[in-house]
Motif scaffolding. Structure first.
Motif, PDB file in Angstrom:
ATOM      1  N   ASN A   1       0.819  -1.219   0.000  1.00 44.22           N
ATOM      2  CA  ASN A   1       0.000   0.000   0.000  1.00 44.22           C
ATOM      3  C   ASN A   1       0.851   1.267   0.000  1.00 44.22           C
ATOM      4  OD1 ASN A   1      -2.688   0.735  -0.300  1.00 44.22           O
ATOM      5  ND2 ASN A   1      -2.968   1.199   1.864  1.00 44.22           N
ATOM      6  N   MET A   2       2.093   1.150  -0.480  1.00 43.82           N
ATOM      7  CA  MET A   2       3.017   2.284  -0.477  1.00 43.82           C
ATOM      8  C   MET A   2       3.215   2.801  -1.900  1.00 43.82           C
ATOM      9  SD  MET A   2       5.768   0.676   2.238  1.00 43.82           S
ATOM     10  CE  MET A   2       6.889   2.057   2.206  1.00 43.82           C
TER      11      MET A   2
ATOM     12  N   ARG B   1      -3.266   0.486   8.455  1.00 44.66           N
ATOM     13  CA  ARG B   1      -3.539   0.951   9.803  1.00 44.66           C
ATOM     14  C   ARG B   1      -3.445   2.470   9.915  1.00 44.66           C
ATOM     15  NH1 ARG B   1      -4.961  -2.467  12.918  1.00 44.66           N
ATOM     16  NH2 ARG B   1      -4.871  -0.999  14.694  1.00 44.66           N
ATOM     17  N   GLY B   2      -3.673   3.158   8.819  1.00 46.75           N
ATOM     18  CA  GLY B   2      -3.754   4.611   8.845  1.00 46.75           C
ATOM     19  C   GLY B   2      -2.442   5.324   9.090  1.00 46.75           C
ATOM     20  N   GLU B   3      -1.323   4.683   8.847  1.00 45.67           N
ATOM     21  CA  GLU B   3      -0.024   5.308   9.087  1.00 45.67           C
ATOM     22  C   GLU B   3       0.305   6.302   7.975  1.00 45.67           C
ATOM     23  OE1 GLU B   3       2.370   1.823  11.506  1.00 45.67           O
ATOM     24  OE2 GLU B   3       2.380   1.799   9.323  1.00 45.67           O
ATOM     25  N   THR B   4       0.826   7.464   8.370  1.00 53.11           N
ATOM     26  CA  THR B   4       1.256   8.465   7.415  1.00 53.11           C
ATOM     27  C   THR B   4       2.704   8.202   7.010  1.00 53.11           C
ATOM     28  OG1 THR B   4       2.112  10.000   9.070  1.00 53.11           O
ATOM     29  CG2 THR B   4      -0.255  10.136   8.554  1.00 53.11           C
ATOM     30  N   VAL B   5       3.187   9.000   6.087  1.00 54.23           N
ATOM     31  CA  VAL B   5       4.580   8.853   5.664  1.00 54.23           C
ATOM     32  C   VAL B   5       5.528   9.156   6.826  1.00 54.23           C
ATOM     33  CG1 VAL B   5       4.719  11.239   4.821  1.00 54.23           C
ATOM     34  CG2 VAL B   5       6.240   9.493   3.872  1.00 54.23           C
TER      35      VAL B   5
ATOM     36  N   LYS C   1      -2.663  11.122  13.579  1.00 56.04           N
ATOM     37  CA  LYS C   1      -2.705   9.862  14.326  1.00 56.04           C
ATOM     38  C   LYS C   1      -3.052   8.708  13.398  1.00 56.04           C
ATOM     39  CE  LYS C   1      -4.069  11.976  18.725  1.00 56.04           C
ATOM     40  NZ  LYS C   1      -5.035  11.958  19.849  1.00 56.04           N
ATOM     41  N   ASP C   2      -2.519   7.522  13.721  1.00 53.81           N
ATOM     42  CA  ASP C   2      -2.866   6.327  12.964  1.00 53.81           C
ATOM     43  C   ASP C   2      -4.147   5.720  13.532  1.00 53.81           C
ATOM     44  OD1 ASP C   2      -2.134   5.097  15.315  1.00 53.81           O
ATOM     45  OD2 ASP C   2      -0.253   4.277  14.542  1.00 53.81           O
TER      46      ASP C   2
ATOM     47  N   GLU D   1      -2.112   6.912  17.594  1.00 51.44           N
ATOM     48  CA  GLU D   1      -0.745   7.252  17.986  1.00 51.44           C
ATOM     49  C   GLU D   1      -0.116   8.227  16.995  1.00 51.44           C
ATOM     50  OE1 GLU D   1       1.731   3.986  19.058  1.00 51.44           O
ATOM     51  OE2 GLU D   1       0.538   3.663  20.874  1.00 51.44           O
ATOM     52  N   THR D   2       0.556   9.230  17.543  1.00 50.70           N
ATOM     53  CA  THR D   2       1.302  10.183  16.738  1.00 50.70           C
ATOM     54  C   THR D   2       2.720   9.657  16.516  1.00 50.70           C
ATOM     55  OG1 THR D   2       2.120  11.397  18.672  1.00 50.70           O
ATOM     56  CG2 THR D   2      -0.035  12.055  17.776  1.00 50.70           C
TER      57      THR D   2
END
Length: 424
Positions: A108-109, A141-145, A172-173, A177-178
């Motif tokens: 998903n990247m 899991r909603g993680e940003t770059v 936040k994911d 969590e930040t």
């Protein structure tokens, strides 16, 4: 069999950067570049990108479909170039198929994510110049770059992206969590040191379990870096004021604007009014209070002027939008706000003495004492409340899991069931 040998030769030429051999093979068989022989279903452009062969990519620049092909990992040649760090190859692939900047692999990247986790800042910058929208795309899991930069320990990429996209720092994911939470979990002292210096970081942000980064640190086994991280995450004693007192918000602006308006109105329309005609002792427009209560009028003017001036200073400090983490601006703003409140209260007290009967001989000292006592009482109450609240938060965090409310309910239900069961 001969065709397979020819295709293998084409792949070898792409791998070794043999432009002459590749051109000869393609002249003999124009459709040869579209055939896939290599493992993971990679075409010849994937191979050239993998080995950083810019010359091969130049020769294949007219075969735009090759830049859009994906391998078994759903990776385009641009994904591979972003991972390998070849800027020249990446630039050619972007020009061949710019839409692939948005495409995602099996993890998903997109290529921007790939460049960030590999620390290739030059490619990262070119991808952002082409299209900045991929930077806000989230992975599993909603993680940003920025979360990915922490997971792969790429501080250089994190710094580059934070300077351009500050709004992502507090994102936040799916676990709430930040990047600061994650940096603590991964024991990254340098990253934590960088993040806590940012004025827009939320050091006390809570994840989905209601835990801050400091609370997470207290749960993990102590490491040689533990004490250093704890110092960075804890609010210093001089910075506790920002937690004790409320933040400067639009509500504060409304209050100080109202005080400034009241002070201005009291200046042009003093209590008791103004004289309407000229006489030997006064002229039209002079305050009646200045003649009837000269000492009290001087105190009234001083208090009213201080209220107006401090309110104007507070308004100026708020409109500059200085971050609340800058303790100097916070202290000045809080001081001027309290000063304006106290001064307008004194101005009110002086006004009441003038317009109320049987109070001509009263002093303003009791009013000053009341104002000071009330102000100190409010400040003390807020401070004590914040200390008690912090103590309860720490106590709740320190409780073992078996002492949580949900576990207590389960234990009580279990005892009831056991007591109502058959006796042996």
């Amino acid at each position: 069999m001969a065709a397979k040998v020819t295709t293998k030769n084409l792949y070898d030429a792409a791998k070794n950067g043999d432009v002459a051999t590749l051109e000869d093979l393609m002249q003999q068989e124009p459709n040869l570049a579209g055939e896939v022989l290599y493992a993971r279903s990679r075409n010849v452009l994937h191979i050239a990108a993998m080995h950083g062969q810019g010359g091969i990519v130049e020769v294949l620049s007219s075969h735009r479909q090759l830049a859009r092909d994906v391998d078994s990992q759903n990776s385009t040649p641009l994904h591979i170039a972003a991972a390998q760090g070849s800027l020249h190859v990446a630039l050619k692939l972007i020009s061949m198929a710019p839409e692939t900047c948005l495409w995602r692999d099996c993890h998903n990247m997109n290529p921007l994510h790939i460049a960030a986790v590999n620390g290739h800042i030059n490619i990262l910058q070119k991808l952002l110049e082409t299209n900045s929208s991929p930077v806000v795309e989230r992975v599993h899991r909603g993680e940003t770059v920025l979360h990915l930069c922490i997971k792969y320990n790429r501080l250089v990429s994190l710094k580059f992206l934070v300077e351009k996209f500050r709004e992502l720092v507090c994102a936040k994911d799916d676990d709430g969590e930040t990047v600061l939470h994650l940096a603590v979990r991964f024991n990254q002292l340098q990253t934590i040191r960088y993040l806590v210096k940012q004025p827009y970081i939320e050091k006390k942000a809570h994840n989905s379990l209601g835990k801050t980064a400091l609370q997470i640190l207290n749960e993990i086994p102590h490491t040689p870096r533990y004490s250093d991280m704890e110092k960075l995450l804890k609010i210093r004693s001089t910075q506790k004021i920002s937690n004790v007192f409320p933040n400067l918000t639009d509500t504060t602006m409304v209050v100080v604007v109202l005080i400034a308006t009241m002070a201005f109105q009291a200046a042009v329309s003093p209590p008791g009014g103004v004289w309407q005609e000229h006489t030997a002792s006064h002229k039209a427009g002079d305050a009646v209070m200045a003649s009837t209560h000269p000492k009290l009028y001087k105190q009234f003017v001083r208090a009213n002027t201080i209220a107006f001036g401090s309110a104007i200073i507070t308004i100026f400090l708020i409109t500059t939008r200085q971050p609340s983490g800058r303790i100097v601006f916070l202290l000045i703003s809080l001081f001027t706000m309290w000063l304006s409140l106290a001064s307008i209260a004194l101005s009110y007290g002086a006004s009441i003495m003038v317009i109320s009967p049987n109070m001509e001989t009263q002093s303003l000292v009791p009013v000053i004492i009341v104002v000071v006592v009330v102000s100190l009482g409010i400040i003390g109450f807020i401070y004590v409340y914040s200390i008690i609240r912090e103590w309860f938060l720490r106590r709740d965090t320190a409780l073992p899991r078996s002492h949580t409310s949900s576990d207590r309910v389960i234990n009580n239900v279990g005892r009831v069931l056991r007591s109502s069961g058959p006796k042996t």
